[in-house]
Design an enzyme around this catalytic site. Structure first.
Site, PDB file in Angstrom:
ATOM      1  CG  ASP A  43      -2.062   0.948   1.138  1.00 13.97           C
ATOM      2  OD1 ASP A  43      -2.207   1.609   0.103  1.00 13.97           O
ATOM      3  OD2 ASP A  43      -2.844   1.030   2.109  1.00 13.97           O
ATOM      4  CB  CYS A  85      -5.954   3.416  -2.278  1.00  9.78           C
ATOM      5  SG  CYS A  85      -4.458   3.961  -1.428  1.00  9.78           S
ATOM      6  CG  HIS A 140      -9.626   1.718  -0.016  1.00 10.90           C
ATOM      7  ND1 HIS A 140      -8.548   2.563  -0.045  1.00 10.90           N
ATOM      8  CD2 HIS A 140     -10.682   2.469   0.395  1.00 10.90           C
ATOM      9  CE1 HIS A 140      -8.914   3.774   0.335  1.00 10.90           C
ATOM     10  NE2 HIS A 140     -10.210   3.741   0.612  1.00 10.90           N
ATOM     11  CG  ASP A 303      -2.011   0.669  -3.377  1.00 12.74           C
ATOM     12  OD1 ASP A 303      -0.847   0.991  -3.056  1.00 12.74           O
ATOM     13  OD2 ASP A 303      -3.014   1.066  -2.738  1.00 12.74           O
ATOM     14  CG  ASN A 304      -1.856   4.054  -5.138  1.00 13.24           C
ATOM     15  OD1 ASN A 304      -2.547   3.904  -4.139  1.00 13.24           O
ATOM     16  ND2 ASN A 304      -2.349   4.049  -6.347  1.00 13.24           N
TER      17      ASN A 304
END
Length: 496
Positions: A43, A85, A140, A303-304
């Site tokens: 994350d 996200c 999320h 994810d990012n």
């Protein structure tokens, strides 16, 4: 006559039993040939954090197990994700731009967010292909019945529905005051303590405990333990499995487990990197212990790009920008894939791959089906990952930040219509009268737009422009789902 009839019945019974046995054996052999898939999705984990990407000891925490993993498999230098996200996870799970699913932005005002039941997710596809599926970590993609992981194809789940910053809420006096008021009046229902949940497919989710700072510290330890248990159970069952591990690190507050606190001697960040490396090593050891490592695809990605919050900011290596921007520091994240004897060991590539390509690639490898009734943006890059092709097959993609198109990326060139000032996603948004163009080989940090320095090279646009034109045509043909759309949802064109 009766004896003859009994003999015939017995013969037919034997043939039928033999046929069933052959069928069952064929199914068992087919399942055994399918590789297990373990997908770690960190994350807000910057491109430059791992030792094999220039970080590790440079960031205060060595990552020897993950660095070794990179040497045993393929490391991508140009693996791309969406800029926030929720969009990133939506794209990964569906093989589609997040804008199509109604999840183009992190939900700020819509409580009923997430994937509609109409979407066909990666775990649903793999489940239909004969896989056991489990997710442990951050979702999320929905926080209500019908939108949890076990409503979207996972057999089991342990983790949080939303984001880790919510762990900071319970300790705030003003939050507690308004949370009690919200409970009493029924107004502002989303002002509440978040919990860690557990669930099985077909059963309601159960709250385990409040997600506060102590829980934040230990959740990735718990996630890892759940994953190891799942691997052991599936190894005994002999069924292929898909294990999705969206860890909560390094999202702020990036606090290490008590087990790793102070271990690096270089502060929280070094401790957390050592923790991530150790947990990854435990998973790899569990596969070896259960003698299934050779038939398991193991992926480490994120994810990012790194955080933008001062004090918690990650490091994106050579790239500029944090997540919530359209810059390379937002879009490029680490990607390591190992499949012994299948994926070339020690290979490094700068070919473009996008996270939504994993959906179609897994379908190809696992014998899953790719939906034909909707736009799928992912392409099958299995030949590339398996060393059968030097090219990924992807030339570029549209760059979104939230629900807005910020630009296009094509090969090593980039065209941006909008940019946020500074390196962070909180800067002032500048909209350009003429797009800015970048050559990422010559200008990796996106500091010198072609419109200012090299106007004679605007031929770039003829590679970039068509990607956007085709994308806009697809949006016109299949209008995006609106954010907050409730179930049941059926596309208008299918409802005629």
């Amino acid at each position: 006559m009766k004896t003859k009839m009994k003999t015939m019945i017995l013969a037919w019974s034997c043939l039928l039993a033999a046929g069933l046995s052959v069928t069952q054996n064929a199914v068992a052999e087919e399942e055994a040939s399918k590789p297990n898939i373990v997908l770690i999705n960190m994350d807000n984990f910057g491109y430059g954090e791992l030792g094999c990407y220039g970080g590790g000891i440079l960031r205060g925490g060595a990552t020897p197990r993950i660095d070794k993993l990179a040497g045993e498999g393929m490391r991508l230098l140009n693996f791309n994700v969406e800029a926030q996200c929720t969009p990133s996870r939506a794209a990964l799970m569906t093989g589609r731009y997040a804008i199509r699913t109604g999840n183009g932005s992190v939900p700020l005002s819509v409580a009923d967010y997430g994937l509609t039941q109409w979407e066909y997710t990666m775990p649903e596809m793999l489940s239909d292909a004969g896989y056991a599926t489990a997710m442990f970590g951050k979702w999320h993609l929905g926080q209500s019945e019908g939108r949890y992981p076990t409503d979207q194809g996972f057999d089991e789940w342990y983790g949080i529905p939303n984001s880790t910053d919510e762990s900071l809420w319970p300790a705030q006096q003003d939050f507690q005051k308004y949370a009690k008021l919200a409970e009493k009046t029924g107004k502002n229902p989303m002002i509440k303590e978040e919990h860690i949940y557990t669930a099985r497919k077909g059963s309601p989710v159960k709250a385990v405990k409040v997600y506060d700072i102590p829980a934040r510290r230990e959740i990735d330890r718990e996630v890892t333990d759940h994953a190891k248990d799942f691997i052991g159970r599936q190894a005994k069952a002999g069924k292929p499995f898909f294990l999705y591990l969206p860890y909560t690190q390094t999202h702020m507050p990036n606090l290490p487990s008590k087990e790793f606190e102070g271990k690096s001697g270089n502060g929280n960040w070094g401790d957390v990197l050592m923790q991530i490396d150790a947990y990854t090593g435990e998973l790899l050891d569990t596969l070896e212990h259960n003698k299934i490592a050779k038939n398991t695809i193991f992926i480490f990605t994120a994810d990012n790009g790194g955080e933008m919050v001062p004090g918690y900011a990650g490091w994106n290596g050579p790239w500029s920008g944090s997540y919530f921007t359209g810059r390379e520091g937002s879009l490029r994240v680490p990607f390591i894939i190992r499949w012994p004897g299948k994926v070339p060991a020690g290979k490094v590539s700068n070919e473009i791959v996008h996270q939504f390509d994993l959906f179609t690639t897994f379908a190809s490898i696992a014998g899953g089906k790719v939906p034909q009734d909707r736009v799928i943006d992912g392409i099958d890059v299995s030949d590339f990952l398996l060393g059968k092709s030097e090219e990924s097959g992807r030339e570029g993609f549209v760059v979104y930040v939230g629900n807005d198109v910020h630009g296009v990326k094509w090969r090593n060139y980039k065209m941006l219509f909008k940019e946020l000032e500074g390196d962070r996603g909180t800067g002032k948004l500048n909209v350009f009268p003429m797009p800015h163009f970048y050559n990422l080989f010559a200008d990796p940090k996106e500091e010198y737009p072609v419109t200012q320095q090299m106007a004679g090279r605007l031929w770039y646009r003829w590679g970039l422009g068509p990607i956007l034109v085709e994308h806009e045509k697809s949006l016109a043909a299949e209008p995006p789902i609106k954010p907050g759309t409730p179930d049941p949802y059926v596309p208008a064109k299918q409802n005629k």
